[in-house]
Write a protein that holds these residues in place. Structure first.
Motif, PDB file in Angstrom:
ATOM      1  N   GLY A   1       0.826  -1.201   0.000  1.00  0.00           N
ATOM      2  CA  GLY A   1       0.000   0.000   0.000  1.00  0.00           C
ATOM      3  C   GLY A   1       0.857   1.247   0.000  1.00  0.00           C
ATOM      4  N   ARG A   2       1.500   1.509  -1.130  1.00  0.00           N
ATOM      5  CA  ARG A   2       2.394   2.659  -1.201  1.00  0.00           C
ATOM      6  C   ARG A   2       1.662   3.864  -1.777  1.00  0.00           C
ATOM      7  NH1 ARG A   2       7.074  -1.382  -3.284  1.00  0.00           N
ATOM      8  NH2 ARG A   2       7.768  -2.026  -1.226  1.00  0.00           N
ATOM      9  N   PRO A   3       1.821   5.031  -1.127  1.00  0.00           N
ATOM     10  CA  PRO A   3       1.075   6.213  -1.567  1.00  0.00           C
ATOM     11  C   PRO A   3       1.308   6.596  -3.022  1.00  0.00           C
ATOM     12  CG  PRO A   3       2.634   6.767   0.207  1.00  0.00           C
ATOM     13  CD  PRO A   3       2.619   5.297   0.075  1.00  0.00           C
ATOM     14  N   GLY A   4       2.548   6.431  -3.505  1.00  0.00           N
ATOM     15  CA  GLY A   4       2.840   6.765  -4.897  1.00  0.00           C
ATOM     16  C   GLY A   4       2.047   5.890  -5.862  1.00  0.00           C
ATOM     17  N   TYR A   5       1.865   4.615  -5.486  1.00  0.00           N
ATOM     18  CA  TYR A   5       1.084   3.691  -6.320  1.00  0.00           C
ATOM     19  C   TYR A   5      -0.367   4.167  -6.415  1.00  0.00           C
ATOM     20  CZ  TYR A   5       4.763   0.066  -6.082  1.00  0.00           C
ATOM     21  OH  TYR A   5       5.924  -0.655  -6.187  1.00  0.00           O
ATOM     22  N   LEU A   6      -0.919   4.569  -5.279  1.00  0.00           N
ATOM     23  CA  LEU A   6      -2.320   5.018  -5.246  1.00  0.00           C
ATOM     24  C   LEU A   6      -2.523   6.206  -6.183  1.00  0.00           C
ATOM     25  CD1 LEU A   6      -5.213   5.269  -4.189  1.00  0.00           C
ATOM     26  CD2 LEU A   6      -4.310   6.489  -2.215  1.00  0.00           C
ATOM     27  N   ARG A   7      -1.679   7.201  -6.059  1.00  0.00           N
ATOM     28  CA  ARG A   7      -1.818   8.408  -6.879  1.00  0.00           C
ATOM     29  C   ARG A   7      -1.729   8.062  -8.362  1.00  0.00           C
ATOM     30  NH1 ARG A   7       1.146  11.174  -4.235  1.00  0.00           N
ATOM     31  NH2 ARG A   7      -0.240  12.645  -3.273  1.00  0.00           N
ATOM     32  N   VAL A  14      17.164   4.597  -2.537  1.00  0.00           N
ATOM     33  CA  VAL A  14      16.377   3.584  -3.252  1.00  0.00           C
ATOM     34  C   VAL A  14      15.256   3.070  -2.351  1.00  0.00           C
ATOM     35  CG1 VAL A  14      16.427   1.250  -4.249  1.00  0.00           C
ATOM     36  CG2 VAL A  14      18.258   2.869  -4.781  1.00  0.00           C
ATOM     37  N   HIS A  15      15.605   2.776  -1.097  1.00  0.00           N
ATOM     38  CA  HIS A  15      14.629   2.255  -0.135  1.00  0.00           C
ATOM     39  C   HIS A  15      13.486   3.248   0.098  1.00  0.00           C
ATOM     40  CE1 HIS A  15      13.019   0.099   3.311  1.00  0.00           C
ATOM     41  NE2 HIS A  15      13.077   1.219   3.998  1.00  0.00           N
ATOM     42  N   ILE A  16      13.827   4.507   0.298  1.00  0.00           N
ATOM     43  CA  ILE A  16      12.810   5.542   0.535  1.00  0.00           C
ATOM     44  C   ILE A  16      11.893   5.679  -0.673  1.00  0.00           C
ATOM     45  CG2 ILE A  16      12.473   8.043   0.829  1.00  0.00           C
ATOM     46  CD1 ILE A  16      15.100   7.955   2.567  1.00  0.00           C
ATOM     47  N   ALA A  17      12.488   5.707  -1.860  1.00  0.00           N
ATOM     48  CA  ALA A  17      11.707   5.855  -3.093  1.00  0.00           C
ATOM     49  C   ALA A  17      10.790   4.647  -3.308  1.00  0.00           C
ATOM     50  CB  ALA A  17      12.643   6.036  -4.285  1.00  0.00           C
ATOM     51  N   GLU A  18      11.293   3.458  -3.002  1.00  0.00           N
ATOM     52  CA  GLU A  18      10.472   2.244  -3.137  1.00  0.00           C
ATOM     53  C   GLU A  18       9.307   2.259  -2.157  1.00  0.00           C
ATOM     54  OE1 GLU A  18      13.194  -1.012  -2.677  1.00  0.00           O
ATOM     55  OE2 GLU A  18      13.456  -1.231  -4.851  1.00  0.00           O
ATOM     56  N   GLU A  19       9.588   2.637  -0.900  1.00  0.00           N
ATOM     57  CA  GLU A  19       8.554   2.676   0.135  1.00  0.00           C
ATOM     58  C   GLU A  19       7.415   3.636  -0.228  1.00  0.00           C
ATOM     59  OE1 GLU A  19       8.062   0.931   3.230  1.00  0.00           O
ATOM     60  OE2 GLU A  19       9.327  -0.329   1.997  1.00  0.00           O
ATOM     61  N   ASN A  20       7.768   4.701  -0.940  1.00  0.00           N
ATOM     62  CA  ASN A  20       6.762   5.686  -1.343  1.00  0.00           C
ATOM     63  C   ASN A  20       6.112   5.358  -2.688  1.00  0.00           C
ATOM     64  OD1 ASN A  20       6.551   8.117   0.590  1.00  0.00           O
ATOM     65  ND2 ASN A  20       8.736   7.728   0.498  1.00  0.00           N
ATOM     66  N   GLY A  21       6.551   4.269  -3.316  1.00  0.00           N
ATOM     67  CA  GLY A  21       5.947   3.867  -4.584  1.00  0.00           C
ATOM     68  C   GLY A  21       6.364   4.729  -5.762  1.00  0.00           C
ATOM     69  N   TRP A  22       7.570   5.309  -5.700  1.00  0.00           N
ATOM     70  CA  TRP A  22       8.017   6.206  -6.759  1.00  0.00           C
ATOM     71  C   TRP A  22       8.800   5.494  -7.861  1.00  0.00           C
ATOM     72  CZ3 TRP A  22      10.284  10.019  -2.629  1.00  0.00           C
ATOM     73  CH2 TRP A  22       9.219  10.695  -2.011  1.00  0.00           C
ATOM     74  N   LEU A  23       9.161   4.225  -7.661  1.00  0.00           N
ATOM     75  CA  LEU A  23      10.048   3.560  -8.628  1.00  0.00           C
ATOM     76  C   LEU A  23       9.380   2.557  -9.555  1.00  0.00           C
ATOM     77  CD1 LEU A  23      13.344   2.929  -6.604  1.00  0.00           C
ATOM     78  CD2 LEU A  23      12.665   4.901  -7.960  1.00  0.00           C
ATOM     79  N   LEU A  24       8.081   2.365  -9.456  1.00  0.00           N
ATOM     80  CA  LEU A  24       7.429   1.358 -10.309  1.00  0.00           C
ATOM     81  C   LEU A  24       7.545   1.738 -11.770  1.00  0.00           C
ATOM     82  CD1 LEU A  24       5.697  -1.235 -10.292  1.00  0.00           C
ATOM     83  CD2 LEU A  24       3.712   0.236 -10.380  1.00  0.00           C
TER      84      LEU A  24
END
Length: 202
Positions: free
Chosen positions: A85-91, A192-202
């Motif tokens: 449930g990453r916020p970046g994915y939702l947006r 990388v970890h922070i960006a992944e956790e926020n869903g920014w790297l998909l």
């Protein structure tokens, strides 16, 4: 009757979702696929009303598959279901045209209800994730910084990242440095970890 296509790369999860939702008297699971690039064809072939899509799949991720459905089957509604449930994915899912976004540990009754609501044209979003998404904000990374961090996630050297992204080593170092600054990270791995956790790297 709501005609449903389920897309998830894990056969066990896909089967469990199909079995649970198939018990509902007003939902018919008309197809199951394990890859994102198989979604559009399955939806069109089976005249599906709703596509239940996992975010992370081979071939095409669920968000890209949702965007593809807007053209291939504009009448089909999309409900994203994810472990992460990453916020970046939702947006990004909502921008791609998804009508709903829930996490996989949602109780079966609530999931079936989410399918019905999305089929009716309503929006359904996991409440905790909605709050987190509003707090997290947009990704601060540029497209190139995102590409470089994604390549850095494999753990290669700067030379490896440069080769993978078709950039010079100096440019890669600059992008890594700016990415670390924007994410507040002290190391490349941490960025990388922070960006992944926020869903920014998909």
């Amino acid at each position: 009757m709501i005609r449903l296509v389920i897309a998830d790369d894990q056969a066990l999860v896909r089967g469990a979702l199909a079995a649970l939702l198939g018990l509902e008297t007003d939902i018919e699971v008309v197809a199951e696929v394990g890859r994102g690039d198989e979604v559009s064809a399955a939806v069109v072939l089976n005249k599906a009303d709703v596509a239940l899509l996992d975010v992370e799949m081979p071939g095409l991720d669920g968000i890209a598959a949702a965007a593809q459905l807007r053209t291939a089957a504009p009448d089909c509604r999309v409900l994203m279901v994810t472990t992460f449930g990453r916020p970046g994915y939702l947006r990004r899912a909502m921008q791609a045209g998804a009508g709903g976004f829930v996490v996989k540990d949602t109780p079966a009754r609530q999931l079936a209800d989410a399918v019905r609501k999305v089929a009716a044209g309503l929006r359904v979003v996991d409440p905790a994730l909605a709050v987190e998404s509003m707090t997290a904000g947009e990704s601060p990374l540029t497209e190139r910084e995102t590409d470089v961090l994604r390549a850095a996630g494999t753990g290669g050297t700067v030379a490896d990242i440069a080769a993978a992204t078709f950039l010079s080593e100096g440019t890669v170092r600059n992008y890594l440095s700016s990415s670390m600054g924007k994410t507040g990270a002290r190391t490349r791995a941490n960025a990388v970890h922070i960006a992944e956790e926020n869903g920014w790297l998909l």
